[in-house]
Design a protein around this motif. Structure first.
Motif, short mmCIF file in Angstrom:
data_model
loop_
_atom_site.label_atom_id
_atom_site.label_comp_id
_atom_site.label_asym_id
_atom_site.label_seq_id
_atom_site.Cartn_x
_atom_site.Cartn_y
_atom_site.Cartn_z
N ILE A 51 0.84 -1.20 0.00
CA ILE A 51 0.00 0.00 0.00
C ILE A 51 0.87 1.25 0.00
O ILE A 51 0.60 2.22 -0.73
CB ILE A 51 -0.95 -0.02 1.21
CG1 ILE A 51 -1.87 -1.23 1.15
CG2 ILE A 51 -1.78 1.27 1.26
CD1 ILE A 51 -2.70 -1.44 2.40
N THR B 16 1.09 4.29 -2.77
CA THR B 16 0.91 5.65 -2.27
C THR B 16 2.05 6.55 -2.72
O THR B 16 1.84 7.67 -3.23
CB THR B 16 0.81 5.64 -0.74
OG1 THR B 16 -0.30 4.83 -0.33
CG2 THR B 16 0.63 7.05 -0.19
N GLN C 269 -4.26 6.97 5.85
CA GLN C 269 -5.29 6.13 5.23
C GLN C 269 -5.82 5.18 6.30
O GLN C 269 -5.08 4.36 6.83
CB GLN C 269 -4.71 5.37 4.03
CG GLN C 269 -4.24 6.31 2.92
CD GLN C 269 -3.51 5.59 1.81
OE1 GLN C 269 -4.13 5.06 0.89
NE2 GLN C 269 -2.19 5.55 1.88
N VAL D 26 -6.57 3.52 -3.80
CA VAL D 26 -5.56 4.37 -3.17
C VAL D 26 -5.22 5.55 -4.09
O VAL D 26 -5.19 6.71 -3.66
CB VAL D 26 -4.30 3.55 -2.84
CG1 VAL D 26 -3.14 4.46 -2.47
CG2 VAL D 26 -4.59 2.58 -1.70
#
Length: 832
Positions: A221, A225, A247, A288
């Motif tokens: 993730i 990002t 997040q 995302v």
């Protein structure tokens, strides 16, 4: 509660300018309510004038306007009158607010895994006044200073960087000017993983029971990002303006995610507990990137009124896919869009509720929400791709940069956006915008070939606008032909007339498969020839271009819903092509569609067992040959788990015996098996409870509800219906899972008595369920008894004048789906 009208919003924004909010939230008052003390400083352009502010409180303790007390009893339908305003004003309201359990406002959920509570704010579309007093409209932006009191073991996260000032006390950094619906506070015993990139502090947060998968997925993730930050910084030429970037993966979230500046909230199903396919990882990465692009388009520059909300979403939909392809490992993101996002959007376009991408003036806030669908996302993104083809990418990006720079921290409109693109490109966009943005419907694209001796002698591309929504839309697209895996021709063209000759196809070998819009560059209904459809069971798997394969599947789905392609044709193509599919998105989406829509909806119930076994054979064939632990293996195992009638196999898998590699301790996979067994009547409530006890989590509890509702006996259905439609304190997710399981039945006779009850009981739930949550219940609980009698009851209900906007819109769409099934069965009969 009254919904803010466009006229009221315009009048209020001319009168009021908000300077700042200071909000104190006390989340340490128990599980039902919280304290809210908010001070709003604002100016009035006409001193002495009256106005109002929005407030939805459980109890009001005091109201002070410019030092004088106002009577709480004057609050009416969520509005607090503000009489005799001064040039400069200060309003302070001390109130007790109620937590919600339907995903709107300040939502509080309990994790059964450990009994801990978690809170998050979701203030879209008009829920902000249920958290603090405010001028709740998108063009009255202001900075926020927020302090939070919470239980000492809790963590607090919000739009501004958080500082713990004392045990259980937190202060959030003052924000840049924000619209009210972007404000959020997330609080609870969240676990966190932190990082930093390019000077931006990064945080990931989830429930404690998700610690292991959060830590397992954090690196992936964070990578997406960071790649997205770099890409958008370079593309927009404006640095991320909102400080920290957190997040938060929260329970029971109604949408996929929400782009709150500095504190994005996402559904915690994205923290995959078990095995995940490549397309599931792609979907999360896309979410995302999508929410990050909103930091510029939506957050930095916000629409002036809700009717331009489409532009925020269309822009983010386009930018996230572009970013994934250009900057991450997920280079097939546009394929995923074709097989999932555009199929969703095409469904919205087929419905009677179809609408233009833009230009539909929302007379009030709630009506704006009714046009917030796949057209707003997928069609809008496709229109932006066509705009880029029309003006050129460099000019498009130059216009975007100018728009974002000029409107920073303020508001913009469609006219402002198009003016920026027009100034950068020198192109007149009036005609383009009228055709693509201001007219509903989609064109139908097809190709007619003439051939002789195995060669094409003439080729004509036909563009037909819908009769009820005529338009002259130019399309930049391509047409490709394939035979035995070899491309025979590919022609790029711009279609600006009802017919276009494709000279590039002339004197090429006649293809076995000919696909208009092969690269899926435009938004259109693609009609394949009968010859192409007939060849697909053997030819489709040989086409090496995944984008083209996705377009073919999308066209078949369209044909099914328009009663032009029989359900058995889709099953024939699935059986011939699926086990050799290489793209994860196509593999998993088509399997889910075949199981849950083609078989689970379009086929009559008596034909479903044989069709499910056909799907199970495909699953077993792929499972036998796929690499253990791969996406193909996982997709195959899920298909077998959901469709197989082999109870010995299913019981073994449910108890952990003989599982495919990688699924040995996968609770989510086990629930697919358990639901299949429950639907077949092979499990009792006590059996389901034992499985729930072994997965004593929020997701386990939800799956157990769905399985109990799916059991094929009258007592199970009566219990599930009461739990779904009664005032039982069920959360939004609990209602959704009950609805998903309810209509499973071996015959219509078991559930037919609930058809009439649906049209009475579900609309009545608007008395205690929020519009956003209820709209999903209306769709998921719609009767899966596809008869003329159901259609008559649906039509009669739509004639009622007491339906709320969300109920009516969802019911219109569900009714359209019902009529598609009836049309298909009428066209193809019982042999379908």
């Amino acid at each position: 509660m009254r919904s803010l009208t466009l006229a009221e919003a315009r009048d209020r924004s001319e009168l009021i300018t908000v300077g700042s909010y200071a909000v104190q939230l006390d989340l340490d008052q128990g599980a039902e309510v919280f304290g809210s003390v908010a001070t709003v400083r604002f100016t009035c352009a006409s001193p002495g004038a009256d106005s109002w502010v929005d407030l939805k409180a459980r109890e009001i303790h005091s109201i002070r306007l410019n030092g004088r007390e106002l009577d709480p009893a004057t609050v009416d339908e969520g509005r607090l009158p503000l009489p005799g305003l001064a040039a400069d004003n200060e309003l302070t309201v001390d109130a007790t607010m109620a937590y919600s359990h339907d995903g709107q406002g300040l939502h509080r959920a309990t994790d059964p895994a450990d009994g801990r509570d978690y809170v998050y704010g979701h203030l879209f579309l008009d829920a902000a006044p249920s958290v603090f007093v405010c001028f709740d409209q998108p063009d009255l932006k202001a900075p926020y200073g927020i302090t939070v009191k919470a239980p000492q073991e809790w963590t607090v996260i919000g739009n501004g960087a958080t500082t713990q000032t004392a045990p259980g006390e937190w202060r959030l950094a003052t924000t840049k000017p924000l619209a009210t619906y972007f404000v959020t506070v997330c609080a609870g015993p969240y676990v966190s993983v932190r990082d930093e990139h390019d000077g931006i502090p990064l945080g990931l947060h989830a429930r404690q029971s998700l610690r292991e998968p959060l830590e397992r997925h954090a690196a992936e993730i964070f990578e997406v990002t960071k790649q997205s930050f770099d890409y958008f910084h370079g593309l927009f030429g404006i640095r991320y303006p909102f400080g920290d970037y957190d997040q938060v993966f929260v329970p029971e979230f109604n949408a996929g995610a929400m782009e709150n500046p500095g504190c994005v909230v996402l559904r915690d199903q994205y923290i995959f507990r078990g095995a995940a396919t490549q397309d599931e990882l792609l979907t999360r990465a896309n979410t995302v990137s999508h929410e990050m692009s909103h930091m510029w388009f939506g957050d930095l520059v916000t629409m002036k009124w809700w009717d331009d909300l489409w532009l925020n979403e269309s822009f983010a939909e386009y930018m996230s896919h572009r970013c994934l392809v250009d900057a991450t490992q997920y280079t097939e993101a546009w394929v995923d869009s074709s097989i999932e996002r555009k199929v969703w959007g095409y469904g919205a376009e087929r419905s009677p509720s179809t609408h233009p991408v833009a230009g539909v003036e929302a007379l009030d806030a709630i009506s704006a929400l009714q046009n917030f669908d796949g057209i707003s996302y997928a069609k809008g993104a496709a229109a932006l791709r066509q705009l880029i083809a029309y003006v050129g990418d460099d000019r498009f990006i130059a216009g975007v940069r100018a728009y974002l720079t000029d409107k920073s921290y303020g508001n913009g409109t469609l006219a402002d956006f198009l003016a920026a693109i027009q100034a950068a490109s020198g192109s007149d966009l009036d005609g383009w915008a009228k055709a693509w943005l201001l007219t509903a419907g989609r064109d139908t694209i097809s190709v007619d070939l003439a051939e002789e001796s195995g060669r094409v002698t003439a080729a004509t591309l036909t563009r037909e606008a819908p009769a009820d929504h005529p338009a002259d839309r130019p399309h930049a697209l391509d047409v490709a032909g394939w035979t035995d895996g070899t491309q025979t021709a590919r022609v790029e063209t711009t279609v600006a007339a009802p017919e276009v000759s494709l000279e590039g196809l002339v004197d090429t070998p006649t293809p076995a498969v000919l696909v208009p819009n092969a690269s899926d560059l435009t938004w259109a209904r693609v009609v394949l020839s009968d010859k192409t459809i007939g060849a697909l069971p053997t030819q489709l798997s040989q086409v090496p271009d995944a984008q083209t394969r996705a377009v073919v599947w999308s066209s078949l789905v369209d044909g099914l819903h328009t009663a032009e392609v029989a359900p058995t044709v889709l099953l024939d193509v699935f059986e011939g092509a699926w086990t050799r599919e290489r793209n994860s998105s196509i593999l998993t989406r088509t399997a889910g569609y075949a199981e849950h829509v083609v078989v689970g909806v379009f086929l009559p119930r008596e034909q479903r067992p044989a069709a499910r076994e056909r799907l199970a054979r495909c699953g077993r064939a792929l499972l036998d040959t796929a690499e253990p632990g791969s996406t193909s293996s996982l997709a195959a195992a899920r298909l077998v788990a959901g469709t197989s009638a082999d109870e010995e196999l299913l019981r073994g898998w449910a108890t952990g015996h003989g599982l495919p590699a990688g699924l040995e301790d996968d609770g989510d996979f086990r629930w697919i098996v358990v639901r299949n067994l429950a639907r077949r009547g092979a499990l009792s409530d006590a059996d389901i409870e034992r499985f729930r006890a072994s997965d004593d989590t929020l997701q386990g509890s939800l799956n157990a509800l769905m399985c109990r509702a799916a059991r094929p006996d009258p007592e199970a259905k009566a219990w599930a219906w009461d739990q779904l439609t009664g005032r039982n304190g069920r959360s939004n997710y609990e209602m959704n899972h009950l609805a998903r399981g309810f209509w499973a039945a071996p015959s219509d006779d078991l559930v037919e008595p609930y058809v009439a009850r649906y049209f009475v009981d579900v609309p009545a739930m608007s008395a205690w369920v929020g519009e956003d949550a209820l709209s999903r219940v209306v769709t998921l609980a719609f009767p899966q008894v596809y008869t003329d009698a159901t259609a008559r009851r649906s039509a009669e209900t739509l004639e009622r004048g007491d339906l709320t906007p969300a109920v009516r819109r969802s019911l219109v769409d569900a009714d359209a789906d019902l009529r598609e099934v009836l049309a298909s069965r009428a066209a193809f009969g019982d042999s379908a």
